[in-house]
Design a protein around this motif. Structure first.
Motif, PDB file in Angstrom:
ATOM      1  N   PRO A 150     -43.231  24.731 -37.912  1.00  0.00           N
ATOM      2  CA  PRO A 150     -43.246  23.522 -38.738  1.00  0.00           C
ATOM      3  C   PRO A 150     -42.339  22.424 -38.183  1.00  0.00           C
ATOM      4  O   PRO A 150     -41.367  22.701 -37.488  1.00  0.00           O
ATOM      5  CB  PRO A 150     -42.732  24.016 -40.094  1.00  0.00           C
ATOM      6  CG  PRO A 150     -41.850  25.174 -39.740  1.00  0.00           C
ATOM      7  CD  PRO A 150     -42.517  25.840 -38.578  1.00  0.00           C
ATOM      8  N   LEU A 151     -42.687  21.187 -38.513  1.00  0.00           N
ATOM      9  CA  LEU A 151     -41.891  20.051 -38.086  1.00  0.00           C
ATOM     10  C   LEU A 151     -40.484  20.102 -38.678  1.00  0.00           C
ATOM     11  O   LEU A 151     -39.508  19.773 -38.019  1.00  0.00           O
ATOM     12  CB  LEU A 151     -42.588  18.754 -38.497  1.00  0.00           C
ATOM     13  CG  LEU A 151     -43.846  18.398 -37.705  1.00  0.00           C
ATOM     14  CD1 LEU A 151     -44.703  17.428 -38.494  1.00  0.00           C
ATOM     15  CD2 LEU A 151     -43.472  17.815 -36.356  1.00  0.00           C
ATOM     16  N   ASN A 152     -40.411  20.492 -39.923  1.00  0.00           N
ATOM     17  CA  ASN A 152     -39.134  20.653 -40.605  1.00  0.00           C
ATOM     18  C   ASN A 152     -38.894  22.144 -40.811  1.00  0.00           C
ATOM     19  O   ASN A 152     -39.714  22.829 -41.430  1.00  0.00           O
ATOM     20  CB  ASN A 152     -39.155  19.931 -41.957  1.00  0.00           C
ATOM     21  CG  ASN A 152     -37.806  19.930 -42.654  1.00  0.00           C
ATOM     22  OD1 ASN A 152     -37.019  20.872 -42.535  1.00  0.00           O
ATOM     23  ND2 ASN A 152     -37.531  18.873 -43.404  1.00  0.00           N
ATOM     24  N   PRO A 153     -37.777  22.688 -40.300  1.00  0.00           N
ATOM     25  CA  PRO A 153     -37.562  24.131 -40.408  1.00  0.00           C
ATOM     26  C   PRO A 153     -37.454  24.637 -41.830  1.00  0.00           C
ATOM     27  O   PRO A 153     -37.564  25.841 -42.065  1.00  0.00           O
ATOM     28  CB  PRO A 153     -36.243  24.343 -39.637  1.00  0.00           C
ATOM     29  CG  PRO A 153     -35.576  23.011 -39.615  1.00  0.00           C
ATOM     30  CD  PRO A 153     -36.685  22.006 -39.577  1.00  0.00           C
ATOM     31  N   GLU A 154     -37.260  23.734 -42.794  1.00  0.00           N
ATOM     32  CA  GLU A 154     -37.125  24.146 -44.185  1.00  0.00           C
ATOM     33  C   GLU A 154     -38.479  24.316 -44.879  1.00  0.00           C
ATOM     34  O   GLU A 154     -38.533  24.778 -46.022  1.00  0.00           O
ATOM     35  CB  GLU A 154     -36.274  23.133 -44.952  1.00  0.00           C
ATOM     36  CG  GLU A 154     -34.842  23.038 -44.429  1.00  0.00           C
ATOM     37  CD  GLU A 154     -34.019  22.027 -45.176  1.00  0.00           C
ATOM     38  OE1 GLU A 154     -34.575  21.383 -46.105  1.00  0.00           O
ATOM     39  OE2 GLU A 154     -32.824  21.874 -44.860  1.00  0.00           O
ATOM     40  N   THR A 155     -39.557  23.937 -44.199  1.00  0.00           N
ATOM     41  CA  THR A 155     -40.890  24.111 -44.776  1.00  0.00           C
ATOM     42  C   THR A 155     -41.650  25.169 -43.992  1.00  0.00           C
ATOM     43  O   THR A 155     -41.293  25.524 -42.877  1.00  0.00           O
ATOM     44  CB  THR A 155     -41.690  22.797 -44.739  1.00  0.00           C
ATOM     45  OG1 THR A 155     -41.917  22.431 -43.372  1.00  0.00           O
ATOM     46  CG2 THR A 155     -40.929  21.681 -45.423  1.00  0.00           C
ATOM     47  N   GLY A 156     -42.709  25.678 -44.570  1.00  0.00           N
ATOM     48  CA  GLY A 156     -43.548  26.639 -43.875  1.00  0.00           C
ATOM     49  C   GLY A 156     -44.535  25.950 -42.953  1.00  0.00           C
ATOM     50  O   GLY A 156     -44.575  24.717 -42.853  1.00  0.00           O
ATOM     51  N   PRO A 221     -46.225  18.674 -44.845  1.00  0.00           N
ATOM     52  CA  PRO A 221     -46.618  18.577 -46.257  1.00  0.00           C
ATOM     53  C   PRO A 221     -46.219  17.270 -46.926  1.00  0.00           C
ATOM     54  O   PRO A 221     -46.905  16.813 -47.850  1.00  0.00           O
ATOM     55  CB  PRO A 221     -45.890  19.772 -46.899  1.00  0.00           C
ATOM     56  CG  PRO A 221     -45.661  20.730 -45.781  1.00  0.00           C
ATOM     57  CD  PRO A 221     -45.450  19.893 -44.564  1.00  0.00           C
ATOM     58  N   ASP A 222     -45.109  16.655 -46.485  1.00  0.00           N
ATOM     59  CA  ASP A 222     -44.666  15.413 -47.125  1.00  0.00           C
ATOM     60  C   ASP A 222     -45.240  14.167 -46.470  1.00  0.00           C
ATOM     61  O   ASP A 222     -44.898  13.045 -46.852  1.00  0.00           O
ATOM     62  CB  ASP A 222     -43.140  15.337 -47.152  1.00  0.00           C
ATOM     63  CG  ASP A 222     -42.532  15.261 -45.754  1.00  0.00           C
ATOM     64  OD1 ASP A 222     -43.287  15.354 -44.759  1.00  0.00           O
ATOM     65  OD2 ASP A 222     -41.293  15.114 -45.655  1.00  0.00           O
ATOM     66  N   GLY A 223     -46.106  14.337 -45.476  1.00  0.00           N
ATOM     67  CA  GLY A 223     -46.737  13.201 -44.818  1.00  0.00           C
ATOM     68  C   GLY A 223     -45.957  12.634 -43.650  1.00  0.00           C
ATOM     69  O   GLY A 223     -46.459  11.748 -42.945  1.00  0.00           O
ATOM     70  N   SER A 224     -44.737  13.108 -43.421  1.00  0.00           N
ATOM     71  CA  SER A 224     -43.961  12.629 -42.280  1.00  0.00           C
ATOM     72  C   SER A 224     -44.237  13.504 -41.069  1.00  0.00           C
ATOM     73  O   SER A 224     -44.743  14.622 -41.179  1.00  0.00           O
ATOM     74  CB  SER A 224     -42.472  12.631 -42.602  1.00  0.00           C
ATOM     75  OG  SER A 224     -42.003  13.964 -42.756  1.00  0.00           O
ATOM     76  N   GLY A 225     -43.903  12.978 -39.892  1.00  0.00           N
ATOM     77  CA  GLY A 225     -44.137  13.748 -38.690  1.00  0.00           C
ATOM     78  C   GLY A 225     -44.037  12.908 -37.443  1.00  0.00           C
ATOM     79  O   GLY A 225     -43.148  12.054 -37.316  1.00  0.00           O
ATOM     80  N   LEU A 226     -44.991  13.114 -36.529  1.00  0.00           N
ATOM     81  CA  LEU A 226     -44.970  12.477 -35.216  1.00  0.00           C
ATOM     82  C   LEU A 226     -46.311  11.819 -34.923  1.00  0.00           C
ATOM     83  O   LEU A 226     -47.363  12.315 -35.351  1.00  0.00           O
ATOM     84  CB  LEU A 226     -44.709  13.517 -34.119  1.00  0.00           C
ATOM     85  CG  LEU A 226     -43.451  14.368 -34.233  1.00  0.00           C
ATOM     86  CD1 LEU A 226     -43.470  15.442 -33.158  1.00  0.00           C
ATOM     87  CD2 LEU A 226     -42.218  13.488 -34.115  1.00  0.00           C
ATOM     88  N   ARG A 227     -46.267  10.724 -34.180  1.00  0.00           N
ATOM     89  CA  ARG A 227     -47.484  10.105 -33.646  1.00  0.00           C
ATOM     90  C   ARG A 227     -47.443  10.228 -32.127  1.00  0.00           C
ATOM     91  O   ARG A 227     -46.486   9.802 -31.490  1.00  0.00           O
ATOM     92  CB  ARG A 227     -47.592   8.646 -34.057  1.00  0.00           C
ATOM     93  CG  ARG A 227     -48.797   7.924 -33.449  1.00  0.00           C
ATOM     94  CD  ARG A 227     -49.016   6.590 -34.139  1.00  0.00           C
ATOM     95  NE  ARG A 227     -49.327   6.802 -35.547  1.00  0.00           N
ATOM     96  CZ  ARG A 227     -48.932   6.002 -36.542  1.00  0.00           C
ATOM     97  NH1 ARG A 227     -48.191   4.935 -36.271  1.00  0.00           N
ATOM     98  NH2 ARG A 227     -49.254   6.269 -37.795  1.00  0.00           N
ATOM     99  N   VAL A 228     -48.485  10.835 -31.568  1.00  0.00           N
ATOM    100  CA  VAL A 228     -48.618  10.976 -30.117  1.00  0.00           C
ATOM    101  C   VAL A 228     -49.730  10.040 -29.667  1.00  0.00           C
ATOM    102  O   VAL A 228     -50.847  10.082 -30.206  1.00  0.00           O
ATOM    103  CB  VAL A 228     -48.940  12.428 -29.720  1.00  0.00           C
ATOM    104  CG1 VAL A 228     -49.104  12.551 -28.205  1.00  0.00           C
ATOM    105  CG2 VAL A 228     -47.843  13.370 -30.212  1.00  0.00           C
ATOM    106  N   ARG A 229     -49.420   9.182 -28.695  1.00  0.00           N
ATOM    107  CA  ARG A 229     -50.393   8.262 -28.115  1.00  0.00           C
ATOM    108  C   ARG A 229     -50.571   8.592 -26.637  1.00  0.00           C
ATOM    109  O   ARG A 229     -49.687   9.178 -26.015  1.00  0.00           O
ATOM    110  CB  ARG A 229     -49.918   6.812 -28.233  1.00  0.00           C
ATOM    111  CG  ARG A 229     -49.576   6.329 -29.626  1.00  0.00           C
ATOM    112  CD  ARG A 229     -49.063   4.882 -29.564  1.00  0.00           C
ATOM    113  NE  ARG A 229     -48.542   4.421 -30.823  1.00  0.00           N
ATOM    114  CZ  ARG A 229     -49.261   3.813 -31.761  1.00  0.00           C
ATOM    115  NH1 ARG A 229     -50.555   3.607 -31.561  1.00  0.00           N
ATOM    116  NH2 ARG A 229     -48.703   3.405 -32.893  1.00  0.00           N
TER     117      ARG A 229
END
Length: 289
Positions: A150-156, A221-229
């Motif tokens: 997961p992007l955030n280690p606190e989420t699954g 899950p919260d909609g945050s993350g990364l954009r890869v171009r």
């Protein structure tokens, strides 16, 4: 300043690049969140450069009358690049053909990697040049960054997704140990969205030949993350080892050798063909969203 690695940053992101393979080995926010995979036991790389081939070469193939003896994904990821520039916001590295590379791949080349931290994120550029005066350079180049999942280690791992910037074809391709399978299979991408789950990768990578998109958002899950171009690359691979803590988003120019192909290396489908003195450029970038 270390000869083996270089760290740089800007606007809340820091990165580290190794001279070995010109590999990005760390990408971290100022809050300490790691965005790049840590090269753990599940897969002991972070973001290798795939050159001069993506995948494995055809069996018993030749180039310019000499044997090609490349291992999977080529030799660039395992060679030491030369530093050309090192600054607080980036670096430039170079790899050229040597007597050692000619034993594996009988061709002249010059490859530059340009890392630059921009206002919004990390930009990674590639310039491949054919320095020969009379021979064509036949090669592929691909990138293989592995991001934390997961992007955030606190989420699954659940409820992560990829959102493509345009609708993709209704089919994908798959690979086997023998190469690219000839049959197209229905795509798991619908309305630009690929819900991520480990079962997607039990049959290895998802491969989009001639991908339509030039960007994809990898969000949790919260909609945050990364954009890869990316630009300059034609194809796209998406891969993980089921259960491992990463997701690879891989723009390529080239792809695995099709099952049953036995021709000369220069005839392998998907290659770049650079004439004497010609250069090719491409890039990928990543930014938080």
């Amino acid at each position: 300043m270390s000869d083996t690695q270089h760290s740089f940053g800007k606007n809340g992101l820091t990165a580290t690049v190794s001279a070995h393979g010109a590999e990005l080995t760390s990408l971290r926010t100022t809050s300490g969140q790691d965005l790049l995979w840590n090269a753990g036991p599940a897969w002991e790389r972070h973001s290798p450069v795939l050159f001069p081939i993506v995948g494995k070469p055809p069996e018993n193939t030749t180039l310019n009358g000499q044997p090609v003896t490349l291992t999977q994904h080529g030799f660039a990821r395992d060679m030491t690049f030369r530093w050309l520039e090192r600054t607080e916001t980036g670096c430039v590295l170079e790899l050229e053909d040597t007597p050692e590379t000619w034993q594996l791949f009988p061709a002249a080349f010059r490859l530059h990697l340009i890392y630059r931290m921009e206002e919004t994120g990390l930009h990674v550029g590639y310039v491949l040049t054919n320095p020969s005066e009379d021979a064509t350079l036949h090669a592929s180049l691909g990138v293989h960054p592995a991001f934390m999942w997961p992007l955030n280690p606190e989420t699954g791992r659940e409820n992560h997704r990829l959102t493509f910037d345009t609708n993709e074809a209704d089919h994908i391709r798959r690979i086997s140990p023998d190469g690219l399978l000839p049959e197209a299979v229905p795509s798991p991408i619908h309305d630009r969205i690929l819900p991520l789950q480990d079962s997607l990768f039990e049959a290895d990578a998802i491969i989009l030949l001639d991908a339509r998109s030039k960007a994809v958002d990898f969000t949790g899950p919260d909609g945050s993350g990364l954009r890869v171009r990316w630009d300059g690359f034609k194809d796209l691979g998406i891969w993980t080892k089921p259960g491992a803590g990463f997701l690879c988003i891989e723009p390529w120019y080239g792809y695995a050798t099709p099952v049953g192909f036995t021709g000369n290396f220069s005839e392998k489908p998907g290659l770049l063909h650079l004439q004497a003195g010609e250069s090719w450029e491409a890039f990928w970038s990543v930014e938080p969203v």
